[in-house]
Design an enzyme around this catalytic site. Sequence first.
Site, PDB file in Angstrom:
ATOM      1  N   CYS A  12       0.834  -1.217   0.000  1.00  0.00           N
ATOM      2  CA  CYS A  12       0.000   0.000   0.000  1.00  0.00           C
ATOM      3  C   CYS A  12       0.862   1.258   0.000  1.00  0.00           C
ATOM      4  CB  CYS A  12      -0.914   0.030   1.226  1.00  0.00           C
ATOM      5  SG  CYS A  12      -2.199  -1.235   1.210  1.00  0.00           S
ATOM      6  N   ASN A  32      12.276   0.390   6.526  1.00  0.00           N
ATOM      7  CA  ASN A  32      13.454  -0.442   6.856  1.00  0.00           C
ATOM      8  C   ASN A  32      13.579  -1.638   5.900  1.00  0.00           C
ATOM      9  OD1 ASN A  32      11.347  -2.014   7.712  1.00  0.00           O
ATOM     10  ND2 ASN A  32      12.202  -2.500   9.734  1.00  0.00           N
ATOM     11  N   LEU A  33      12.752  -1.666   4.879  1.00  0.00           N
ATOM     12  CA  LEU A  33      12.774  -2.719   3.846  1.00  0.00           C
ATOM     13  C   LEU A  33      12.505  -4.106   4.444  1.00  0.00           C
ATOM     14  CD1 LEU A  33      15.728  -1.432   1.611  1.00  0.00           C
ATOM     15  CD2 LEU A  33      13.311  -0.779   1.576  1.00  0.00           C
ATOM     16  N   ARG A  35       9.771  -5.818   4.581  1.00  0.00           N
ATOM     17  CA  ARG A  35       8.903  -6.675   3.755  1.00  0.00           C
ATOM     18  C   ARG A  35       9.751  -7.476   2.764  1.00  0.00           C
ATOM     19  NH1 ARG A  35       6.943  -9.996   2.358  1.00  0.00           N
ATOM     20  NH2 ARG A  35       5.010 -10.435   1.263  1.00  0.00           N
ATOM     21  N   ASN A 119       7.202  -5.071  16.837  1.00  0.00           N
ATOM     22  CA  ASN A 119       7.399  -4.153  15.716  1.00  0.00           C
ATOM     23  C   ASN A 119       6.231  -3.165  15.601  1.00  0.00           C
ATOM     24  OD1 ASN A 119       8.837  -3.518  13.075  1.00  0.00           O
ATOM     25  ND2 ASN A 119       6.766  -3.968  12.362  1.00  0.00           N
ATOM     26  N   THR A 145      -7.376  -1.438  10.242  1.00  0.00           N
ATOM     27  CA  THR A 145      -8.017  -2.559   9.552  1.00  0.00           C
ATOM     28  C   THR A 145      -9.470  -2.727  10.004  1.00  0.00           C
ATOM     29  OG1 THR A 145      -7.972  -4.953   9.287  1.00  0.00           O
ATOM     30  CG2 THR A 145      -7.051  -4.115  11.308  1.00  0.00           C
ATOM     31  N   LYS A 193      -3.400  -3.956  15.827  1.00  0.00           N
ATOM     32  CA  LYS A 193      -4.134  -2.779  15.328  1.00  0.00           C
ATOM     33  C   LYS A 193      -5.162  -2.308  16.364  1.00  0.00           C
ATOM     34  CE  LYS A 193      -2.378  -2.578  11.045  1.00  0.00           C
ATOM     35  NZ  LYS A 193      -1.863  -1.456  10.278  1.00  0.00           N
ATOM     36  N   GLN A 216      -9.305  -0.275   7.111  1.00  0.00           N
ATOM     37  CA  GLN A 216      -9.352  -0.733   5.725  1.00  0.00           C
ATOM     38  C   GLN A 216      -9.750  -2.206   5.615  1.00  0.00           C
ATOM     39  OE1 GLN A 216      -6.713   0.500   2.145  1.00  0.00           O
ATOM     40  NE2 GLN A 216      -5.589  -1.097   3.212  1.00  0.00           N
ATOM     41  N   ASN A 248      -6.622 -11.735  -4.474  1.00  0.00           N
ATOM     42  CA  ASN A 248      -5.441 -11.821  -5.346  1.00  0.00           C
ATOM     43  C   ASN A 248      -4.934 -13.258  -5.434  1.00  0.00           C
ATOM     44  OD1 ASN A 248      -5.608  -9.164  -5.972  1.00  0.00           O
ATOM     45  ND2 ASN A 248      -3.660  -8.555  -5.058  1.00  0.00           N
ATOM     46  N   VAL A 262     -10.524 -22.250  -1.147  1.00  0.00           N
ATOM     47  CA  VAL A 262     -11.527 -21.701  -0.223  1.00  0.00           C
ATOM     48  C   VAL A 262     -11.362 -22.365   1.147  1.00  0.00           C
ATOM     49  CG1 VAL A 262     -14.002 -21.589   0.268  1.00  0.00           C
ATOM     50  CG2 VAL A 262     -13.158 -21.161  -2.059  1.00  0.00           C
TER      51      VAL A 262
HETATM   52  N1  USQ Z   1      -9.244 -17.204   2.740  1.00  0.00           N
HETATM   53  C1  USQ Z   1      -9.627 -18.296   1.993  1.00  0.00           C
HETATM   54  N2  USQ Z   1      -8.719 -18.829   1.126  1.00  0.00           N
HETATM   55  C2  USQ Z   1      -7.459 -18.322   0.966  1.00  0.00           C
HETATM   56  C3  USQ Z   1      -7.070 -17.196   1.738  1.00  0.00           C
HETATM   57  C4  USQ Z   1      -7.997 -16.669   2.631  1.00  0.00           C
HETATM   58  O1  USQ Z   1     -10.761 -18.777   2.080  1.00  0.00           O
HETATM   59  O2  USQ Z   1      -6.688 -18.872   0.165  1.00  0.00           O
HETATM   60  C5  USQ Z   1     -10.213 -16.603   3.695  1.00  0.00           C
HETATM   61  C6  USQ Z   1      -9.687 -16.475   5.120  1.00  0.00           C
HETATM   62  O3  USQ Z   1      -9.889 -17.655   5.859  1.00  0.00           O
HETATM   63  C7  USQ Z   1     -10.475 -15.275   5.611  1.00  0.00           C
HETATM   64  C8  USQ Z   1     -10.685 -14.425   4.377  1.00  0.00           C
HETATM   65  O4  USQ Z   1     -10.446 -15.285   3.264  1.00  0.00           O
HETATM   66  O5  USQ Z   1     -11.735 -15.684   6.060  1.00  0.00           O
HETATM   67  C9  USQ Z   1      -9.780 -13.224   4.277  1.00  0.00           C
HETATM   68  O6  USQ Z   1      -8.424 -13.617   4.360  1.00  0.00           O
HETATM   69  P1  USQ Z   1      -7.259 -12.643   3.810  1.00  0.00           P
HETATM   70  O7  USQ Z   1      -5.962 -13.379   3.951  1.00  0.00           O
HETATM   71  O8  USQ Z   1      -7.622 -12.113   2.471  1.00  0.00           O
HETATM   72  O9  USQ Z   1      -7.375 -11.376   4.811  1.00  0.00           O
HETATM   73  P2  USQ Z   1      -6.834 -11.111   6.301  1.00  0.00           P
HETATM   74  O10 USQ Z   1      -6.028 -12.228   6.818  1.00  0.00           O
HETATM   75  O11 USQ Z   1      -8.015 -10.706   7.118  1.00  0.00           O
HETATM   76  O12 USQ Z   1      -5.864  -9.874   6.165  1.00  0.00           O
HETATM   77  C10 USQ Z   1      -5.884  -8.941   5.084  1.00  0.00           C
HETATM   78  C11 USQ Z   1      -4.585  -8.130   5.107  1.00  0.00           C
HETATM   79  C12 USQ Z   1      -4.565  -7.276   6.381  1.00  0.00           C
HETATM   80  C13 USQ Z   1      -5.806  -6.426   6.454  1.00  0.00           C
HETATM   81  C14 USQ Z   1      -7.055  -7.294   6.398  1.00  0.00           C
HETATM   82  C15 USQ Z   1      -8.307  -6.477   6.293  1.00  0.00           C
HETATM   83  O13 USQ Z   1      -3.448  -8.968   5.047  1.00  0.00           O
HETATM   84  O14 USQ Z   1      -3.403  -6.451   6.355  1.00  0.00           O
HETATM   85  O15 USQ Z   1      -5.815  -5.700   7.649  1.00  0.00           O
HETATM   86  O16 USQ Z   1      -6.999  -8.096   5.183  1.00  0.00           O
HETATM   87  S1  USQ Z   1      -9.665  -7.189   7.124  1.00  0.00           S
HETATM   88  O17 USQ Z   1      -9.750  -8.616   6.752  1.00  0.00           O
HETATM   89  O18 USQ Z   1     -10.847  -6.494   6.704  1.00  0.00           O
HETATM   90  O19 USQ Z   1      -9.397  -7.082   8.539  1.00  0.00           O
END
Ligand code: USQ
Length: 398
Positions: A12, A32-33, A35, A119, A145, A193, A216, A248, A262
């Site tokens: 981001c 700090n690179l 990632r 961190n 988040t 967070k 977000q 993605n 899934v």
């Molecule tokens: N999921 C699947 N299959 C996959 C990967 C994930 O079914 O291959 C499911 C997970 O179990 C979860 C949902 O998809 O129920 C979302 O997982 P995610 O990895 O897309 O998202 P999350 O771990 O919640 O984290 C990401 C970002 C994080 C941000 C967050 C927003 O990495 O930095 O804060 O999304 S939120 O989810 O709205 O809190």
Amino acid sequence: MKVLVLGGDGFCGWPTSLQLSDAGHDVTIVDNLSRREIDLELEVDSLTPIRPIGERIRVWKELTGKEIGFVHLDLAEEYDRFEALLRAERPDALVHFGEQRAAPYSMRNTIAKRYTVDNNVRGTHNVLAAIVATGLDIALVHLGTMGVYGYGWSGSAPIPEGYLTVRVDTPDGEIDREILHPANPGSVYHLTKTLDQLLFAFYAANDQLRITDLHQGIVWGTQTPQTALDERLVNRFDYDGDYGTVLNRFLMQAAIGHPLTVHGTGGQTRAFIHIRDTVRCVQIALENPPERGDKVMVFNQVTETYRVRDLAELISKLTGVSIANLPNPRREAVENDLNVSRDRFMALGLDPTYLTEGLLEEIRDVAVKYRDRADTTKIMARSVWRKGMETSPDLMEG
Ligand code: USQ
């Protein structure tokens, strides 16, 4: 406006730095690179061929004539250098992305849990303490988040932007109180967070810092108008089990013919936003800061909600790839509804990219274009929320 983008080399942070520079702000990236180091640790690389930060900045200057500064600095470890940087640069604003952002990585093992807390929480507190120490009137925009609210919210009432009005019974009758929405983190990452929120509430009240917290949703997509200008500016695209976010991951899996991973029934409903809208929202928030003495301003930075299985079905229909229902490595509600209030950004002029419009473009221009760079051994999610949940079978058929 003079802006330091903390964590400006990340998924981001980099496109936001370009968006702000393009809009005429004077941008310096502080990073700090870490990632890039985690890529080495996980032995995985962005699907897109991201360039070193120095080259990214040189190319941006070559193409646009605009300068972006860079300071290599660890927010959690190098407090004195950070305070000195603020005194020297005297920025008008900080945009803070400088945290470990993956939930599965934060649950990977004890080292990753401790690193994520040390961190993220230390870094955020150092930022706040340094603003106070310098006495400068610096506005802070932080990337939070949606996960701070958790997914246990029931009923049809939308999740409000940060605060909830509750009615309290007292001996003198009922009174209304506004409170921070109760925190309900689902991972160590999300926990950090929620701790950030308390740090912000304290510093906004005690020191009258001007703070905006962006709650977000899950970001999808890769490119913004600026990162698409030249391949050397390309944004990163994570698809691995720790850092890849769900949509993605599905797009990349579709591009290589891997069954869509899934978790469980896919009944999890989550909030989504395209990276193009992320960078616009950050700019809008930056240009509309709260006043001194205001409470923390919270925006829900999301544009739409989807159930995971509906996303999988949408992509399966578009591409013909099959869907695999895997044992869920996470502890999370099997099914949940999600209704999110997102009035503020819409009122400030956000014109979102919706999923149904952008998916094909994303598959064609990124996932298919770079599919030969994919390491198929990195697709399955292996970080589990509790011991004993290690059940993910290998799915790839070759
Ligand atoms: N999921 C699947 N299959 C996959 C990967 C994930 O079914 O291959 C499911 C997970 O179990 C979860 C949902 O998809 O129920 C979302 O997982 P995610 O990895 O897309 O998202 P999350 O771990 O919640 O984290 C990401 C970002 C994080 C941000 C967050 C927003 O990495 O930095 O804060 O999304 S939120 O989810 O709205 O809190």
